[in-house]
Enzyme design. Sequence first.
Site, PDB file in Angstrom:
ATOM      1  N   CYS A   7      -4.140 -28.346  12.806  1.00 49.50           N
ATOM      2  CA  CYS A   7      -4.566 -29.526  13.565  1.00 49.50           C
ATOM      3  C   CYS A   7      -3.882 -30.790  13.061  1.00 49.50           C
ATOM      4  CB  CYS A   7      -6.078 -29.712  13.453  1.00 49.50           C
ATOM      5  SG  CYS A   7      -7.062 -28.261  13.819  1.00 49.50           S
ATOM      6  N   ASP A   8      -3.805 -30.955  11.743  1.00 48.87           N
ATOM      7  CA  ASP A   8      -3.431 -32.240  11.160  1.00 48.87           C
ATOM      8  C   ASP A   8      -2.115 -32.249  10.391  1.00 48.87           C
ATOM      9  OD1 ASP A   8      -5.862 -33.196  12.128  1.00 48.87           O
ATOM     10  OD2 ASP A   8      -6.931 -32.702  10.289  1.00 48.87           O
ATOM     11  N   CYS A  59      -7.999 -28.349   8.386  1.00 49.69           N
ATOM     12  CA  CYS A  59      -7.208 -27.636   9.390  1.00 49.69           C
ATOM     13  C   CYS A  59      -5.760 -28.106   9.356  1.00 49.69           C
ATOM     14  CB  CYS A  59      -7.796 -27.829  10.785  1.00 49.69           C
ATOM     15  SG  CYS A  59      -6.894 -26.939  12.078  1.00 49.69           S
TER      16      CYS A  59
END
Length: 323
Positions: A140-141, A137
Amino acid sequence: MTATHSTRMLILGSGPAGLSAAIYGARAGLAPIVVQGVQPGGQLTTTTDVENYPGFREVIQGPWLMEEMQAQAEHVGAQMMYDMIVDVDLTQRPFRLTGDSGTIYVCDTLVIATGAQAKWLGLDSEEAMKGKGASACATCDGFFYRGKKVAVIGGGNTAVEEALYLTNHSHDVTLIHRRDTLRAEKILQERLFANPKITVLWNKEVVEFVGGGDPEGLVALKLKDSVTGDLSQIDVEGGFVAIGHHPATELFRGHLELDEDSYITVETGTTRTSVPGVFACGDVMDKVYRQAITAAGTGCMAALDAERFLAEADFEAVAQAAE
Protein backbone atom coordinates in the site's frame (compact mmCIF):
# COMPACT_ATOMS: atom_id res chain seq x y z
CA MET A 1 -39.76 -3.61 21.77
CA THR A 2 -36.99 -5.34 19.87
CA ALA A 3 -36.70 -4.15 16.29
CA THR A 4 -36.52 -6.76 13.53
CA HIS A 5 -35.22 -6.17 10.01
CA SER A 6 -35.70 -8.67 7.20
CA THR A 7 -33.79 -8.64 3.94
CA ARG A 8 -32.84 -10.90 1.07
CA MET A 9 -29.19 -9.96 1.58
CA LEU A 10 -27.51 -8.95 4.83
CA ILE A 11 -23.94 -7.66 4.60
CA LEU A 12 -21.62 -7.51 7.60
CA GLY A 13 -18.88 -4.93 7.19
CA SER A 14 -18.62 -1.64 5.33
CA GLY A 15 -15.15 -1.62 3.82
CA PRO A 16 -14.50 -1.94 0.07
CA ALA A 17 -15.73 -5.56 0.05
CA GLY A 18 -18.96 -4.95 1.94
CA LEU A 19 -19.88 -1.77 0.08
CA SER A 20 -19.10 -3.30 -3.33
CA ALA A 21 -21.38 -6.21 -2.42
CA ALA A 22 -24.02 -3.69 -1.37
CA ILE A 23 -23.80 -1.83 -4.68
CA TYR A 24 -24.18 -5.00 -6.73
CA GLY A 25 -26.86 -6.40 -4.44
CA ALA A 26 -28.90 -3.22 -4.57
CA ARG A 27 -28.66 -3.03 -8.36
CA ALA A 28 -29.98 -6.61 -8.45
CA GLY A 29 -33.05 -5.48 -6.51
CA LEU A 30 -32.16 -7.33 -3.30
CA ALA A 31 -32.46 -4.23 -1.07
CA PRO A 32 -29.41 -5.19 1.01
CA ILE A 33 -28.87 -4.10 4.58
CA VAL A 34 -25.30 -3.30 5.59
CA VAL A 35 -24.42 -3.66 9.26
CA GLN A 36 -21.38 -1.39 9.44
CA GLY A 37 -19.66 -2.94 12.44
CA VAL A 38 -17.10 -1.57 14.85
CA GLN A 39 -15.16 0.37 12.18
CA PRO A 40 -17.50 1.88 9.56
CA GLY A 41 -15.61 2.18 6.31
CA GLY A 42 -13.05 -0.46 7.25
CA GLN A 43 -9.27 -0.11 7.31
CA LEU A 44 -9.20 2.53 4.57
CA THR A 45 -10.64 5.04 7.03
CA THR A 46 -7.29 4.93 8.84
CA THR A 47 -5.31 5.32 5.59
CA THR A 48 -4.43 8.78 4.35
CA ASP A 49 -2.94 8.76 0.85
CA VAL A 50 -4.30 6.15 -1.55
CA GLU A 51 -2.52 6.02 -4.91
CA ASN A 52 -3.23 2.51 -6.17
CA TYR A 53 -7.02 2.43 -6.44
CA PRO A 54 -7.97 2.50 -10.15
CA GLY A 55 -9.81 5.46 -11.59
CA PHE A 56 -8.08 8.35 -9.85
CA ARG A 57 -5.20 10.20 -11.48
CA GLU A 58 -4.24 12.07 -8.33
CA VAL A 59 -3.66 10.76 -4.80
CA ILE A 60 -6.95 10.39 -2.93
CA GLN A 61 -7.74 10.07 0.76
CA GLY A 62 -8.89 6.73 2.19
CA PRO A 63 -11.77 8.15 4.27
CA TRP A 64 -13.03 10.12 1.26
CA LEU A 65 -13.01 7.00 -0.92
CA MET A 66 -15.09 5.10 1.63
CA GLU A 67 -17.54 7.98 1.98
CA GLU A 68 -18.03 7.92 -1.79
CA MET A 69 -18.51 4.14 -1.84
CA GLN A 70 -21.11 4.36 0.92
CA ALA A 71 -22.92 7.20 -0.84
CA GLN A 72 -23.00 5.17 -4.05
CA ALA A 73 -24.35 2.11 -2.22
CA GLU A 74 -27.09 4.18 -0.56
CA HIS A 75 -27.89 5.91 -3.84
CA VAL A 76 -28.71 2.58 -5.52
CA GLY A 77 -30.79 1.32 -2.60
CA ALA A 78 -28.64 -0.20 0.14
CA GLN A 79 -29.55 0.58 3.75
CA MET A 80 -26.84 1.28 6.35
CA MET A 81 -27.26 0.18 9.96
CA TYR A 82 -24.90 1.45 12.64
CA ASP A 83 -24.75 -1.73 14.66
CA MET A 84 -22.44 -4.64 15.47
CA ILE A 85 -23.50 -8.29 15.31
CA VAL A 86 -22.93 -10.23 18.52
CA ASP A 87 -24.74 -13.51 17.82
CA VAL A 88 -25.52 -15.60 14.73
CA ASP A 89 -27.76 -18.57 13.97
CA LEU A 90 -26.83 -20.14 10.64
CA THR A 91 -28.48 -23.50 11.27
CA GLN A 92 -31.42 -22.76 8.99
CA ARG A 93 -32.61 -20.23 6.43
CA PRO A 94 -33.60 -17.52 6.82
CA PHE A 95 -30.56 -16.84 8.97
CA ARG A 96 -31.02 -14.93 12.21
CA LEU A 97 -28.47 -12.52 13.64
CA THR A 98 -28.57 -10.29 16.71
CA GLY A 99 -27.00 -6.86 16.97
CA ASP A 100 -25.35 -5.26 19.96
CA SER A 101 -28.36 -2.93 20.05
CA GLY A 102 -30.69 -5.92 20.47
CA THR A 103 -31.96 -5.54 16.92
CA ILE A 104 -32.73 -8.81 15.12
CA TYR A 105 -31.67 -9.24 11.49
CA VAL A 106 -33.33 -11.97 9.41
CA CYS A 107 -31.86 -12.69 5.99
CA ASP A 108 -32.09 -15.12 3.09
CA THR A 109 -28.39 -14.71 2.27
CA LEU A 110 -25.49 -13.46 4.36
CA VAL A 111 -22.36 -11.77 3.03
CA ILE A 112 -19.50 -11.59 5.53
CA ALA A 113 -17.05 -8.75 4.88
CA THR A 114 -15.78 -8.15 8.41
CA GLY A 115 -12.15 -7.84 7.29
CA ALA A 116 -8.91 -8.34 9.16
CA GLN A 117 -6.75 -6.07 11.26
CA ALA A 118 -2.99 -5.85 11.02
CA LYS A 119 -1.12 -6.77 14.18
CA TRP A 120 0.91 -3.91 15.61
CA LEU A 121 3.64 -3.88 18.23
CA GLY A 122 1.49 -1.89 20.63
CA LEU A 123 3.94 0.96 21.26
CA ASP A 124 2.68 4.47 22.00
CA SER A 125 5.35 5.86 19.68
CA GLU A 126 4.19 3.49 16.94
CA GLU A 127 0.65 4.82 17.26
CA ALA A 128 1.96 8.39 17.07
CA MET A 129 3.89 7.63 13.87
CA LYS A 130 1.07 5.89 11.98
CA GLY A 131 0.72 7.71 8.68
CA LYS A 132 4.01 9.50 9.37
CA GLY A 133 6.37 6.64 8.60
CA ALA A 134 4.86 3.69 10.48
CA SER A 135 2.89 1.34 8.23
CA ALA A 136 1.57 -2.21 8.18
CA CYS A 137 1.37 -2.60 4.40
CA ALA A 138 4.37 -2.27 2.11
CA THR A 139 2.27 -2.88 -1.00
CA CYS A 140 0.00 0.00 0.00
CA ASP A 141 2.62 2.52 1.11
CA GLY A 142 5.99 1.42 -0.25
CA PHE A 143 5.68 3.73 -3.26
CA PHE A 144 5.93 6.75 -0.96
CA TYR A 145 9.41 5.68 0.17
CA ARG A 146 11.18 5.68 -3.17
CA GLY A 147 14.89 6.20 -2.63
CA LYS A 148 14.49 6.25 1.16
CA LYS A 149 15.89 3.98 3.84
CA VAL A 150 13.24 1.65 5.28
CA ALA A 151 12.92 -1.21 7.74
CA VAL A 152 10.59 -4.20 8.01
CA ILE A 153 9.80 -5.70 11.42
CA GLY A 154 9.05 -9.43 11.57
CA GLY A 155 10.38 -12.84 10.63
CA GLY A 156 7.62 -14.75 8.84
CA ASN A 157 6.52 -14.99 5.22
CA THR A 158 4.79 -11.61 5.33
CA ALA A 159 7.88 -9.81 6.62
CA VAL A 160 10.21 -11.37 4.05
CA GLU A 161 7.77 -10.73 1.20
CA GLU A 162 7.39 -7.10 2.30
CA ALA A 163 11.16 -6.65 2.48
CA LEU A 164 11.60 -8.09 -1.02
CA TYR A 165 8.80 -5.91 -2.36
CA LEU A 166 10.30 -2.76 -0.87
CA THR A 167 13.53 -3.30 -2.84
CA ASN A 168 11.50 -2.12 -5.84
CA HIS A 169 11.48 1.32 -4.26
CA SER A 170 14.36 1.46 -1.80
CA HIS A 171 18.07 0.68 -2.18
CA ASP A 172 18.43 0.18 1.59
CA VAL A 173 16.00 -2.21 3.30
CA THR A 174 16.63 -3.62 6.78
CA LEU A 175 14.74 -6.61 8.15
CA ILE A 176 14.56 -6.54 11.95
CA HIS A 177 13.81 -9.82 13.72
CA ARG A 178 13.73 -10.56 17.43
CA ARG A 179 15.17 -14.08 16.97
CA ASP A 180 18.24 -15.49 15.21
CA THR A 181 16.32 -17.49 12.61
CA LEU A 182 13.41 -16.66 10.31
CA ARG A 183 10.08 -18.48 10.25
CA ALA A 184 9.56 -17.76 6.55
CA GLU A 185 9.59 -20.48 3.91
CA LYS A 186 13.06 -21.53 2.76
CA ILE A 187 12.64 -20.28 -0.80
CA LEU A 188 11.72 -16.83 0.50
CA GLN A 189 14.69 -16.82 2.82
CA GLU A 190 17.00 -17.69 -0.06
CA ARG A 191 15.67 -14.76 -2.09
CA LEU A 192 16.04 -12.47 0.90
CA PHE A 193 19.66 -13.41 1.64
CA ALA A 194 20.57 -13.19 -2.06
CA ASN A 195 19.26 -9.61 -2.38
CA PRO A 196 22.08 -7.07 -1.95
CA LYS A 197 19.63 -4.32 -1.01
CA ILE A 198 18.52 -6.12 2.17
CA THR A 199 20.31 -6.27 5.52
CA VAL A 200 19.07 -8.46 8.39
CA LEU A 201 19.40 -7.44 12.03
CA TRP A 202 19.08 -10.49 14.27
CA ASN A 203 17.91 -10.61 17.90
CA LYS A 204 16.58 -7.06 17.83
CA GLU A 205 13.25 -5.75 19.12
CA VAL A 206 11.84 -2.35 18.23
CA VAL A 207 11.14 -0.43 21.43
CA GLU A 208 10.46 3.03 20.00
CA PHE A 209 9.52 4.77 16.76
CA VAL A 210 11.50 8.01 16.84
CA GLY A 211 9.92 11.05 15.24
CA GLY A 212 11.52 14.29 14.10
CA GLY A 213 11.57 17.02 11.49
CA ASP A 214 8.94 19.55 10.45
CA PRO A 215 6.45 18.29 9.51
CA GLU A 216 7.11 15.45 11.90
CA GLY A 217 7.93 12.07 10.44
CA LEU A 218 9.75 8.88 11.34
CA VAL A 219 13.52 9.38 11.50
CA ALA A 220 14.73 6.31 13.42
CA LEU A 221 13.88 3.10 15.24
CA LYS A 222 15.24 2.44 18.71
CA LEU A 223 16.19 -1.21 19.17
CA LYS A 224 16.83 -3.52 22.10
CA ASP A 225 19.00 -6.60 21.78
CA SER A 226 16.86 -9.58 22.82
CA VAL A 227 19.94 -11.42 24.12
CA THR A 228 22.09 -8.76 25.79
CA GLY A 229 19.51 -6.04 26.41
CA ASP A 230 21.76 -3.43 24.78
CA LEU A 231 20.06 -0.47 23.11
CA SER A 232 20.87 0.82 19.64
CA GLN A 233 19.28 2.95 16.95
CA ILE A 234 18.84 2.71 13.19
CA ASP A 235 18.01 5.70 10.99
CA VAL A 236 15.00 5.03 8.74
CA GLU A 237 12.18 7.02 7.19
CA GLY A 238 9.76 4.11 6.89
CA GLY A 239 9.04 1.35 9.40
CA PHE A 240 6.82 -1.49 8.19
CA VAL A 241 5.33 -3.77 10.86
CA ALA A 242 4.80 -7.22 9.32
CA ILE A 243 3.87 -9.58 12.14
CA GLY A 244 0.57 -10.87 10.79
CA HIS A 245 -3.15 -10.11 10.76
CA HIS A 246 -6.22 -10.93 12.86
CA PRO A 247 -9.25 -11.86 10.70
CA ALA A 248 -12.50 -10.78 12.33
CA THR A 249 -14.00 -14.27 12.46
CA GLU A 250 -14.42 -15.04 16.16
CA LEU A 251 -18.19 -14.64 15.80
CA PHE A 252 -18.30 -17.46 13.25
CA ARG A 253 -16.15 -20.00 15.05
CA GLY A 254 -18.20 -23.20 15.28
CA HIS A 255 -20.64 -21.92 12.65
CA LEU A 256 -18.43 -21.83 9.54
CA GLU A 257 -15.34 -23.68 8.40
CA LEU A 258 -12.19 -21.65 9.15
CA ASP A 259 -8.62 -22.40 8.09
CA GLU A 260 -5.62 -22.82 10.41
CA ASP A 261 -5.19 -19.03 10.57
CA SER A 262 -8.89 -18.42 11.35
CA TYR A 263 -9.74 -17.04 7.90
CA ILE A 264 -13.10 -18.14 6.48
CA THR A 265 -12.69 -21.00 4.04
CA VAL A 266 -14.37 -20.50 0.67
CA GLU A 267 -14.79 -22.76 -2.33
CA THR A 268 -11.97 -22.08 -4.79
CA GLY A 269 -12.92 -19.46 -7.36
CA THR A 270 -16.04 -18.41 -5.47
CA THR A 271 -17.09 -16.72 -2.24
CA ARG A 272 -19.21 -19.67 -1.09
CA THR A 273 -18.55 -20.81 2.48
CA SER A 274 -19.28 -24.13 4.16
CA VAL A 275 -22.91 -23.04 4.79
CA PRO A 276 -25.13 -22.66 1.69
CA GLY A 277 -26.37 -19.09 1.44
CA VAL A 278 -23.43 -17.63 3.38
CA PHE A 279 -20.67 -15.89 1.42
CA ALA A 280 -17.38 -14.32 2.49
CA CYS A 281 -15.38 -11.61 0.75
CA GLY A 282 -12.46 -9.26 1.35
CA ASP A 283 -9.73 -9.66 3.94
CA VAL A 284 -11.81 -12.01 6.08
CA MET A 285 -11.13 -14.73 3.48
CA ASP A 286 -8.07 -13.36 1.67
CA LYS A 287 -4.74 -13.56 3.48
CA VAL A 288 -2.62 -13.23 0.35
CA TYR A 289 -3.46 -9.96 -1.42
CA ARG A 290 -5.27 -7.81 1.16
CA GLN A 291 -5.78 -4.81 -1.14
CA ALA A 292 -8.75 -2.48 -1.46
CA ILE A 293 -9.19 -3.38 -5.11
CA THR A 294 -9.13 -7.14 -4.51
CA ALA A 295 -11.55 -6.72 -1.59
CA ALA A 296 -13.91 -4.78 -3.85
CA GLY A 297 -13.60 -7.48 -6.50
CA THR A 298 -14.54 -10.28 -4.11
CA GLY A 299 -17.38 -8.11 -2.80
CA CYS A 300 -18.76 -8.03 -6.34
CA MET A 301 -18.30 -11.82 -6.55
CA ALA A 302 -20.15 -12.36 -3.25
CA ALA A 303 -23.16 -10.34 -4.42
CA LEU A 304 -23.30 -12.21 -7.72
CA ASP A 305 -22.93 -15.56 -5.94
CA ALA A 306 -25.72 -14.60 -3.54
CA GLU A 307 -27.97 -13.44 -6.37
CA ARG A 308 -27.51 -16.75 -8.20
CA PHE A 309 -28.12 -18.69 -5.01
CA LEU A 310 -31.42 -16.88 -4.46
CA ALA A 311 -32.48 -17.33 -8.08
CA GLU A 312 -31.90 -21.08 -7.85
CA ALA A 313 -33.71 -21.28 -4.48
CA ASP A 314 -36.66 -19.31 -5.85
CA PHE A 315 -36.85 -21.54 -8.93
CA GLU A 316 -36.85 -24.68 -6.80
CA ALA A 317 -39.55 -23.25 -4.52
CA VAL A 318 -41.80 -22.45 -7.49
CA ALA A 319 -41.22 -25.90 -8.99
CA GLN A 320 -42.11 -27.61 -5.71
CA ALA A 321 -45.24 -25.51 -5.31
CA ALA A 322 -46.38 -26.52 -8.81
CA GLU A 323 -46.10 -30.24 -8.08
